[in-house]
Design an enzyme around this catalytic site. Structure first.
Site, PDB file in Angstrom:
ATOM      1  N   ARG A  61     -24.628  13.105  -6.324  1.00 50.65           N
ATOM      2  CA  ARG A  61     -25.808  13.948  -6.106  1.00 50.65           C
ATOM      3  C   ARG A  61     -27.088  13.125  -6.197  1.00 50.65           C
ATOM      4  O   ARG A  61     -28.003  13.267  -5.370  1.00 50.65           O
ATOM      5  CB  ARG A  61     -25.815  15.087  -7.112  1.00 50.65           C
ATOM      6  CG  ARG A  61     -24.590  15.996  -6.998  1.00 50.65           C
ATOM      7  CD  ARG A  61     -24.405  16.859  -8.229  1.00 50.65           C
ATOM      8  NE  ARG A  61     -25.520  17.774  -8.422  1.00 50.65           N
ATOM      9  CZ  ARG A  61     -25.725  18.462  -9.540  1.00 50.65           C
ATOM     10  NH1 ARG A  61     -24.886  18.333 -10.558  1.00 50.65           N
ATOM     11  NH2 ARG A  61     -26.753  19.282  -9.628  1.00 50.65           N
ATOM     12  N   LEU A  70     -15.976  16.385 -13.924  1.00 56.45           N
ATOM     13  CA  LEU A  70     -16.608  16.903 -12.725  1.00 56.45           C
ATOM     14  C   LEU A  70     -17.720  17.844 -13.181  1.00 56.45           C
ATOM     15  O   LEU A  70     -17.576  18.531 -14.192  1.00 56.45           O
ATOM     16  CB  LEU A  70     -15.619  17.682 -11.853  1.00 56.45           C
ATOM     17  CG  LEU A  70     -14.496  16.896 -11.170  1.00 56.45           C
ATOM     18  CD1 LEU A  70     -13.580  17.854 -10.421  1.00 56.45           C
ATOM     19  CD2 LEU A  70     -15.044  15.844 -10.227  1.00 56.45           C
ATOM     20  N   ASP A  71     -18.812  17.881 -12.432  1.00 54.48           N
ATOM     21  CA  ASP A  71     -19.886  18.808 -12.767  1.00 54.48           C
ATOM     22  C   ASP A  71     -19.376  20.244 -12.689  1.00 54.48           C
ATOM     23  O   ASP A  71     -18.421  20.547 -11.970  1.00 54.48           O
ATOM     24  CB  ASP A  71     -21.060  18.642 -11.802  1.00 54.48           C
ATOM     25  CG  ASP A  71     -21.730  17.287 -11.914  1.00 54.48           C
ATOM     26  OD1 ASP A  71     -21.564  16.643 -12.974  1.00 54.48           O
ATOM     27  OD2 ASP A  71     -22.394  16.876 -10.947  1.00 54.48           O
ATOM     28  N   LYS A  72     -20.046  21.137 -13.406  1.00 53.01           N
ATOM     29  CA  LYS A  72     -19.659  22.549 -13.425  1.00 53.01           C
ATOM     30  C   LYS A  72     -19.474  23.108 -12.015  1.00 53.01           C
ATOM     31  O   LYS A  72     -18.479  23.791 -11.721  1.00 53.01           O
ATOM     32  CB  LYS A  72     -20.724  23.360 -14.169  1.00 53.01           C
ATOM     33  CG  LYS A  72     -20.520  24.868 -14.104  1.00 53.01           C
ATOM     34  CD  LYS A  72     -21.685  25.620 -14.729  1.00 53.01           C
ATOM     35  CE  LYS A  72     -21.521  27.120 -14.567  1.00 53.01           C
ATOM     36  NZ  LYS A  72     -22.676  27.867 -15.112  1.00 53.01           N
TER      37      LYS A  72
END
Length: 324
Positions: free
Chosen positions: A237, A136-138
């Site tokens: 995104r 998962l992205d930060k």
């Protein structure tokens, strides 16, 4: 001892390059890394080793990959708390908070999920990426499954590559979306900015498919439920930005300057000003347990700041929205 993973070429992959086909199965390694595997003689097609990433494959052919031994981890164990919502001897499921990086990389040497895994589960030092099978992205919160044993990791990686792991997200996007849909656009590195990803023409990137449905509309935003069919870097995104509905708060792919809403309450305006990350949460995951074969399903509530923003947007719609 190296492990082997086998794939069968499906009809839709017929005639494609070997490295591209492997990339369609493998969400954990980049296409360039898979190309290096091929050049190193770690990949065979129907039992014959080939060292050419560009070789074309055909329907029904069997591709076998000898996964190299995991490299020695530079990451050090760190006592970082993990929100573990399920645990057994083969895997855990965690609810990752916003701000926590999954594993060390460019500019991030420690303070990651990987560092935490090495501390809380020292045996994962023997596993590739300390058992991490997806990311998962930060600044994306939510559910991750992490392997605690080598066989569980291999099976989970294979399940993800075959799209057998269901991953659903909740997100707030800019603008109004009236109906659900599917975004089927390949993704690759942005040629103009290597820190970003971008949608590209067919054959120029990795397959990426995102399904979405509308949960609620506000005055200038839409709450979505999204399901990943693939798991590319920044996929949701990038895909939402590609249809001109970037995620609220996404400084990389979205609106650079905050656009305050006419007539919005001070509470909503303040919430929008203070929301400094993309409004994206991995809310649901389901998969077949790699060892027991039992179906597993988990849900994680959206974070407080995300929920508070929804409540402000909902109230704004009630007060200022058009009355039919």
């Amino acid at each position: 001892m190296a492990e082997k993973i086998k794939y069968i070429v499906t009809d839709e992959l017929h005639g494609k390059r070997l490295d591209a086909v492997l990339a369609s199965f493998d969400d954990t390694n980049s296409r360039s890394t898979l190309g290096e595997f091929i050049k190193s003689g770690l990949v065979s097609v129907d039992g014959t080793i080939t060292k050419k990433p560009s070789v074309k494959v055909s329907t029904g052919q069997e591709i076998e990959v000898d996964l190299p031994e995991p490299e020695n981890l530079d990451a050090v164990p760190q006592d970082i708390p993990l929100d573990i919502i399920y645990q057994d001897e083969d895997l855990i499921v965690i609810n990752k908070p916003v701000g926590l990086v999954v594993h060390p990389g460019a500019g991030v040497k420690d303070g990651t999920v990987m560092n935490a895994m090495l501390y809380h589960f020292p045996a994962t030092a023997q596993l590739a990426r300390a058992g991490i099978v997806h990311r998962l992205d930060k600044d994306t919160s939510g559910l991750m499954v992490i392997a605690l044993s080598k066989y569980a990791q291999i099976k989970l990686v294979r399940a993800i590559s075959k799209h057998d792991v269901v991953r659903e997200y909740e997100a707030i996007c800019e603008g109004l979306i009236t109906a659900g849909g599917t975004i089927d656009k390949e993704i690759s590195r942005d040629p103009h900015n290597r820190t970003r990803m971008a949608t590209v023409c067919d054959g120029m990137g990795r397959e990426a498919v995102t399904h979405y449905r509308v949960m609620e509309q506000f005055r200038e935003h839409t709450l979505l439920r999204l399901r990943l069919e693939t798991g590319r870097t920044h996929q949701i995104r990038v895909h939402m930005a590609s249809i001109d509905h970037p995620l609220l708060g996404d400084a990389t792919y979205g609106i650079k300057r905050l656009r305050l809403m006419k007539g919005a309450s001070e509470e909503l305006s303040e919430a929008l000003r203070n929301y400094r990350h993309q409004a994206l949460h991995a809310a649901h995951i389901e998969f077949i347990h790699p060892i027991s074969g039992e179906p597993m399903s988990f849900d994680a509530p959206i974070p407080d700041d995300f929920n508070r923003l929804i409540e402000f947007l909902r109230e704004d719609e009630r007060v200022n929205g058009e009355k039919l």
